[in-house]
Design a protein around this motif. Structure first.
Motif, PDB file in Angstrom:
ATOM      1  N   LEU A 143       0.828  -1.205   0.000  1.00 31.28           N
ATOM      2  CA  LEU A 143       0.000   0.000   0.000  1.00 31.28           C
ATOM      3  C   LEU A 143       0.861   1.253   0.000  1.00 31.28           C
ATOM      4  O   LEU A 143       0.595   2.219  -0.731  1.00 31.28           O
ATOM      5  N   ASP A 144       1.904   1.256   0.824  1.00 35.38           N
ATOM      6  CA  ASP A 144       2.779   2.430   0.914  1.00 35.38           C
ATOM      7  C   ASP A 144       3.497   2.673  -0.407  1.00 35.38           C
ATOM      8  O   ASP A 144       3.653   3.823  -0.831  1.00 35.38           O
ATOM      9  N   GLU A 145       3.940   1.609  -1.079  1.00 36.00           N
ATOM     10  CA  GLU A 145       4.620   1.767  -2.365  1.00 36.00           C
ATOM     11  C   GLU A 145       3.718   2.411  -3.405  1.00 36.00           C
ATOM     12  O   GLU A 145       4.182   3.107  -4.309  1.00 36.00           O
ATOM     13  N   LYS A 146       2.412   2.174  -3.274  1.00 35.26           N
ATOM     14  CA  LYS A 146       1.456   2.713  -4.233  1.00 35.26           C
ATOM     15  C   LYS A 146       0.860   4.038  -3.777  1.00 35.26           C
ATOM     16  O   LYS A 146      -0.010   4.599  -4.452  1.00 35.26           O
ATOM     17  N   GLY A 147       1.310   4.551  -2.606  1.00 37.38           N
ATOM     18  CA  GLY A 147       0.792   5.813  -2.097  1.00 37.38           C
ATOM     19  C   GLY A 147      -0.628   5.706  -1.577  1.00 37.38           C
ATOM     20  O   GLY A 147      -1.366   6.701  -1.550  1.00 37.38           O
ATOM     21  N   LEU A 148      -1.024   4.502  -1.120  1.00 36.07           N
ATOM     22  CA  LEU A 148      -2.380   4.279  -0.622  1.00 36.07           C
ATOM     23  C   LEU A 148      -2.392   4.261   0.899  1.00 36.07           C
ATOM     24  O   LEU A 148      -1.349   4.184   1.553  1.00 36.07           O
ATOM     25  N   ASP A 149      -3.589   4.316   1.485  1.00 35.14           N
ATOM     26  CA  ASP A 149      -3.766   4.389   2.936  1.00 35.14           C
ATOM     27  C   ASP A 149      -3.318   3.082   3.587  1.00 35.14           C
ATOM     28  O   ASP A 149      -3.792   2.000   3.236  1.00 35.14           O
ATOM     29  N   VAL A 150      -2.391   3.159   4.551  1.00 36.32           N
ATOM     30  CA  VAL A 150      -1.862   1.959   5.215  1.00 36.32           C
ATOM     31  C   VAL A 150      -2.535   1.685   6.552  1.00 36.32           C
ATOM     32  O   VAL A 150      -2.189   0.720   7.234  1.00 36.32           O
TER      33      VAL A 150
ATOM     34  N   ALA B  23      -8.992  -4.991   0.435  1.00 35.00           N
ATOM     35  CA  ALA B  23     -10.001  -4.395  -0.457  1.00 35.00           C
ATOM     36  C   ALA B  23      -9.413  -3.241  -1.258  1.00 35.00           C
ATOM     37  O   ALA B  23      -9.684  -3.089  -2.458  1.00 35.00           O
ATOM     38  N   ILE B  24      -8.578  -2.403  -0.624  1.00 35.96           N
ATOM     39  CA  ILE B  24      -7.953  -1.270  -1.318  1.00 35.96           C
ATOM     40  C   ILE B  24      -7.016  -1.759  -2.413  1.00 35.96           C
ATOM     41  O   ILE B  24      -7.011  -1.249  -3.539  1.00 35.96           O
ATOM     42  N   LEU B  25      -6.207  -2.795  -2.100  1.00 40.72           N
ATOM     43  CA  LEU B  25      -5.269  -3.322  -3.086  1.00 40.72           C
ATOM     44  C   LEU B  25      -6.001  -3.967  -4.266  1.00 40.72           C
ATOM     45  O   LEU B  25      -5.601  -3.801  -5.423  1.00 40.72           O
TER      46      LEU B  25
END
Length: 446
Positions: free
Chosen positions: A407-414, A423-425
């Motif tokens: 998630l962090d590599e993609k700039g998403l909420d961790v 679900a986010i991934l």
């Protein structure tokens, strides 16, 4: 000069400038855009006197990954590069040992009787599958492998050290911590005793000393800056916005800092949070002694990175037992501490015989059942996903830290539960796949 030293005969020891790269071309014939998760392995090949193998495999939606394995029975330190070029000779994909400051130069020796465990380096997002057709020549994908033994460049004199100053931004922001003159926000926390500051930085470096919060018989004040809070704490930023709106509607046009009362946290804990917001580093001792209080405050004020750091410290320093596992499980569930919840579930799976009949599960959250099944499946199958699984299936058995890294590599909420992170991934993967499909429709292969 020919770049391939396998075609050069040297008489004597060549000087440094004549010690060039060895180059091998690995050609994948009848190569299509549909790749299996396990990938396509090349035959073993020799370069610089060592045995190697390439694997090109299906990574996440829209990408082909690449991996290079050392199949030799001895370890090697080597400088290497993998690349794919288009018909004009331009690099369209590249991966090498110097990424991360040369951290990928070392390969451990391989057990030649079990090459499935060969030491390797790989990159998942090596080549967009939508561009593969543009680099194929009559259905063949060519990967250029370039290598040079590190011993071949040992006599090159290193460049003299050059002083490069650090970016001063962190020091500037740390200098604004508790700066009364520039502050436009004042937080007031009720207290009956003085809160002591720390005389030196907690990590022993040259960062500014942590300043003492001003206290009186009834309140401790902390000075802050709205601009910094707006980019670091969603909750504190919203408090500032509400207070500013209230001040404006009341007709207060003075330039005095906006004063905001804080009643739901201890002054010492708030000091830890504010210090971190301004770029400070809390010591391991501070995190150990105040882990739960910091988790609570960081969760309340939306300082996610501090919450996860305190959670990791709590998990590391806390022994899960039959007596405390339910309390820790309920706490983890209430704060969305997925790492702590995973630690408790792992303990439950490993100590089932010692738990049955001794602990009441009446208040256990229903989502724990899925977590237990995940832990059991992971323990049974190991950490490596079945090659028949899709990328989305692999998410289900990943550990919390692996999910957070993705998630962090993609700039998403961790921040969130296992279910929320997965679900986010999955949604991000579906979105990326749709974008790739759309681009292929707009630009069909020639």
């Amino acid at each position: 000069m020919n770049n391939n030293t396998d075609n050069v005969v040297n008489v004597g020891t060549p000087p440094t400038k004549y010690r060039e790269w060895s180059t091998i071309e690995v050609r994948y014939h009848d190569f299509g855009t549909s790749l299996p998760v396990a990938g396509r392995y090349s035959p073993q090949f020799t370069c610089c006197g060592y045995q190697w193998r390439l694997d090109i495999y299906r990574f996440e939606s829209g990408y082909a990954g690449i991996r290079i394995d050392n199949l030799s029975n001895e370890a090697v330190d080597i400088i290497w590069s993998l690349c794919v070029r288009d018909s004009t000779g331009k690099e369209v994909a590249q991966f090498d040992s110097e990424i991360g400051g040369g951290s990928k130069r070392h390969f451990e020796a391989c057990d030649v009787n079990d090459i499935t465990n060969a030491d390797c380096w790989g990159k998942g997002d090596f080549l967009k599958r939508s561009t593969i057709n543009n680099v194929l020549e009559e259905g063949t994908l060519t990967v250029e492998v370039r290598m040079r033994l590190i011993e071949a460049v040992e006599d090159v004199k290193p460049d003299p050290p050059v002083f490069i100053p650090k970016n001063p931004l962190n020091k500037i922001i740390m200098g604004m911590y508790q700066d009364e003159e520039s502050a436009d926000i004042v937080f007031e926390l009720n207290t009956s005793s003085e809160e002591e500051g720390v005389g030196s930085s907690s990590n022993g470096d040259s960062s500014p000393i942590r300043k003492r919060a001003k206290t009186s018989s009834s309140a401790t004040t902390f000075y802050a800056h709205r601009l910094i809070l707006e980019n670091t704490s969603s909750t504190l930023a919203e408090l500032c916005k509400t207070a500013a709106s209230s001040s404006s509607s009341s007709g207060d046009m003075t330039s005095s800092p906006i004063r905001i009362p804080i009643t739901d946290v201890k002054p010492e804990t708030f000091r830890h949070v504010l210090y971190y917001i301004y770029g400070g580093k809390l010591s391991e001792l501070e995190l150990n002694e105040n882990a739960k209080e910091i988790i609570d405050a960081a969760d309340r004020y939306g300082v996610v990175s501090l919450k996860l750091e305190a959670e990791a410290c709590y998990v590391k320093s806390t022994a899960i037992t039959v007596e405390n596992m339910i309390d820790n499980l309920l706490y983890a569930d209430s704060k969305n501490c997925a790492l702590l919840k995973e630690a408790v579930v792992d303990f439950m799976v490993s100590n089932g015989n010692g738990i049955l009949g001794k602990v009441s599960f009446d208040n256990v959250p229903p989502s724990t059942i899925a977590d237990i099944l995940t832990a059991v499946t992971r323990e049974r199958n190991g950490s490596i996903a079945n090659i028949e699984e899709s990328i989305e299936d692999e998410f289900r058995t990943m550990r919390v830290s692996e999910l957070r890294i993705k998630l962090d590599e993609k700039g998403l909420d961790v921040d969130g539960s296992r279910e929320a992170m997965i679900a986010i991934l999955k949604e991000e993967g579906r979105t990326l796949k749709q974008q790739v499909d759309d681009s292929e429709i707009k630009s069909p292969p020639v």
